[in-house]
Design a protein around this motif. Structure first.
Motif, mmCIF file in Angstrom:
data_model
loop_
_atom_site.group_PDB
_atom_site.id
_atom_site.type_symbol
_atom_site.label_atom_id
_atom_site.label_comp_id
_atom_site.label_asym_id
_atom_site.label_seq_id
_atom_site.Cartn_x
_atom_site.Cartn_y
_atom_site.Cartn_z
ATOM 1 N N LEU A 16 0.810 -1.218 0.000
ATOM 2 C CA LEU A 16 0.000 0.000 0.000
ATOM 3 C C LEU A 16 0.846 1.272 0.000
ATOM 4 O O LEU A 16 0.485 2.263 -0.628
ATOM 5 C CB LEU A 16 -0.935 0.016 1.215
ATOM 6 N N LEU A 17 1.974 1.240 0.721
ATOM 7 C CA LEU A 17 2.769 2.454 0.939
ATOM 8 C C LEU A 17 3.927 2.630 -0.035
ATOM 9 O O LEU A 17 4.564 3.682 -0.033
ATOM 10 C CB LEU A 17 3.319 2.456 2.371
ATOM 11 N N ALA A 90 6.415 6.429 6.514
ATOM 12 C CA ALA A 90 5.919 5.120 6.949
ATOM 13 C C ALA A 90 6.557 4.001 6.121
ATOM 14 O O ALA A 90 6.937 2.955 6.662
ATOM 15 C CB ALA A 90 4.392 5.071 6.833
ATOM 16 N N TYR A 91 6.703 4.215 4.818
ATOM 17 C CA TYR A 91 7.322 3.207 3.971
ATOM 18 C C TYR A 91 8.791 3.013 4.352
ATOM 19 O O TYR A 91 9.284 1.885 4.430
ATOM 20 C CB TYR A 91 7.193 3.586 2.497
ATOM 21 N N ALA A 92 9.497 4.104 4.626
ATOM 22 C CA ALA A 92 10.905 4.007 5.032
ATOM 23 C C ALA A 92 11.021 3.230 6.348
ATOM 24 O O ALA A 92 11.936 2.420 6.517
ATOM 25 C CB ALA A 92 11.506 5.405 5.170
ATOM 26 N N ALA A 93 10.095 3.448 7.282
ATOM 27 C CA ALA A 93 10.118 2.712 8.548
ATOM 28 C C ALA A 93 9.865 1.227 8.312
ATOM 29 O O ALA A 93 10.484 0.379 8.954
ATOM 30 C CB ALA A 93 9.072 3.284 9.507
ATOM 31 N N LYS A 95 10.637 -0.436 5.536
ATOM 32 C CA LYS A 95 11.837 -0.972 4.901
ATOM 33 C C LYS A 95 12.929 -1.216 5.935
ATOM 34 O O LYS A 95 13.671 -2.185 5.838
ATOM 35 C CB LYS A 95 12.347 -0.008 3.825
ATOM 36 N N ALA A 96 13.017 -0.358 6.936
ATOM 37 C CA ALA A 96 14.015 -0.513 7.986
ATOM 38 C C ALA A 96 13.679 -1.667 8.919
ATOM 39 O O ALA A 96 14.521 -2.122 9.674
ATOM 40 C CB ALA A 96 14.134 0.785 8.791
ATOM 41 N N ASP A 97 12.468 -2.152 8.836
ATOM 42 C CA ASP A 97 11.978 -3.216 9.708
ATOM 43 C C ASP A 97 12.045 -4.557 8.986
ATOM 44 O O ASP A 97 11.146 -5.367 9.097
ATOM 45 C CB ASP A 97 10.535 -2.898 10.118
ATOM 46 N N SER A 98 13.120 -4.802 8.225
ATOM 47 C CA SER A 98 13.255 -6.045 7.461
ATOM 48 C C SER A 98 13.706 -7.165 8.376
ATOM 49 O O SER A 98 14.393 -6.934 9.361
ATOM 50 C CB SER A 98 14.273 -5.862 6.343
ATOM 51 N N PRO A 99 13.370 -8.397 8.096
ATOM 52 C CA PRO A 99 12.534 -8.886 7.009
ATOM 53 C C PRO A 99 11.078 -8.528 7.260
ATOM 54 O O PRO A 99 10.744 -8.040 8.325
ATOM 55 C CB PRO A 99 12.752 -10.410 7.050
ATOM 56 N N PRO A 100 10.194 -8.818 6.283
ATOM 57 C CA PRO A 100 8.782 -8.493 6.459
ATOM 58 C C PRO A 100 8.241 -9.044 7.763
ATOM 59 O O PRO A 100 8.668 -10.091 8.231
ATOM 60 C CB PRO A 100 8.110 -9.163 5.260
ATOM 61 N N GLU A 110 4.816 -0.048 14.248
ATOM 62 C CA GLU A 110 3.644 -0.171 15.102
ATOM 63 C C GLU A 110 3.965 0.107 16.566
ATOM 64 O O GLU A 110 3.100 0.503 17.321
ATOM 65 C CB GLU A 110 3.048 -1.578 14.975
ATOM 66 N N SER A 111 5.207 -0.116 16.992
ATOM 67 C CA SER A 111 5.544 0.086 18.394
ATOM 68 C C SER A 111 6.093 1.483 18.664
ATOM 69 O O SER A 111 6.464 1.801 19.778
ATOM 70 C CB SER A 111 6.561 -0.975 18.845
ATOM 71 N N THR A 112 6.162 2.320 17.646
ATOM 72 C CA THR A 112 6.626 3.691 17.780
ATOM 73 C C THR A 112 5.436 4.634 17.657
ATOM 74 O O THR A 112 4.622 4.471 16.764
ATOM 75 C CB THR A 112 7.636 4.030 16.663
ATOM 76 N N PRO A 113 5.311 5.627 18.571
ATOM 77 C CA PRO A 113 4.203 6.571 18.397
ATOM 78 C C PRO A 113 4.400 7.358 17.104
ATOM 79 O O PRO A 113 5.376 8.058 16.963
ATOM 80 C CB PRO A 113 4.295 7.481 19.621
#
Length: 128
Positions: A16-17, A90-93, A95-100, A110-113
């Motif tokens: 989506l993002l 949001a998309y960059a965050a 991507k930084a949260d790899s792997p899916p 999701e755990s960051t305000p």
């Protein structure tokens, strides 16, 4: 919005993002699928929103979820510059949260305000 219907699950945020993806506004209005009926009961039910750009404003319409005052929210407007910035952030965050993300495990996003009207609207917690 998917929270408003417990039978629905949001679709993959990476899809989506992504740059140029479904949540990016275009000159003409388009309908975007953002959630589908949960498994194991596959069905034709889909949650869609209509996205269009009007000048410097992005409009999400064809909504129907309870706002903070419990009145139905049917349309949400975002300033174009802020909207694109939040989608890109949001998309960059993600991507930084790899792997899916594995189901059941919160992602860093999701755990960051996140003061993100786009994500709050997707979660059904934004007012009009």
């Amino acid at each position: 919005m998917a929270r408003s219907d417990s039978g629905m699950a949001g679709l993959g945020p990476r899809r989506l993002l992504r740059p140029g993806g479904p949540l990016y506004p275009t000159d003409g209005p388009r309908t975007v699928e953002v959630a589908a009926q949960k498994q194991p009961d596959p069905g034709p039910d889909r949650l869609t929103i209509r996205i269009r750009q009007r000048g410097g404003t992005v409009v999400w319409s064809d909504l129907m979820y309870p706002g903070l005052d419990d009145r139905p929210v049917e349309e949400v407007r975002f300033r174009l510059e802020q909207y694109l910035g939040e989608v890109e952030r949001a998309y960059a965050a993600l991507k930084a949260d790899s792997p899916p993300k594995v189901l059941g495990q919160p992602s860093r996003l999701e755990s960051t305000p996140v003061a993100c009207p786009v994500l709050r609207a997707l979660a059904g917690t934004s007012g009009s």
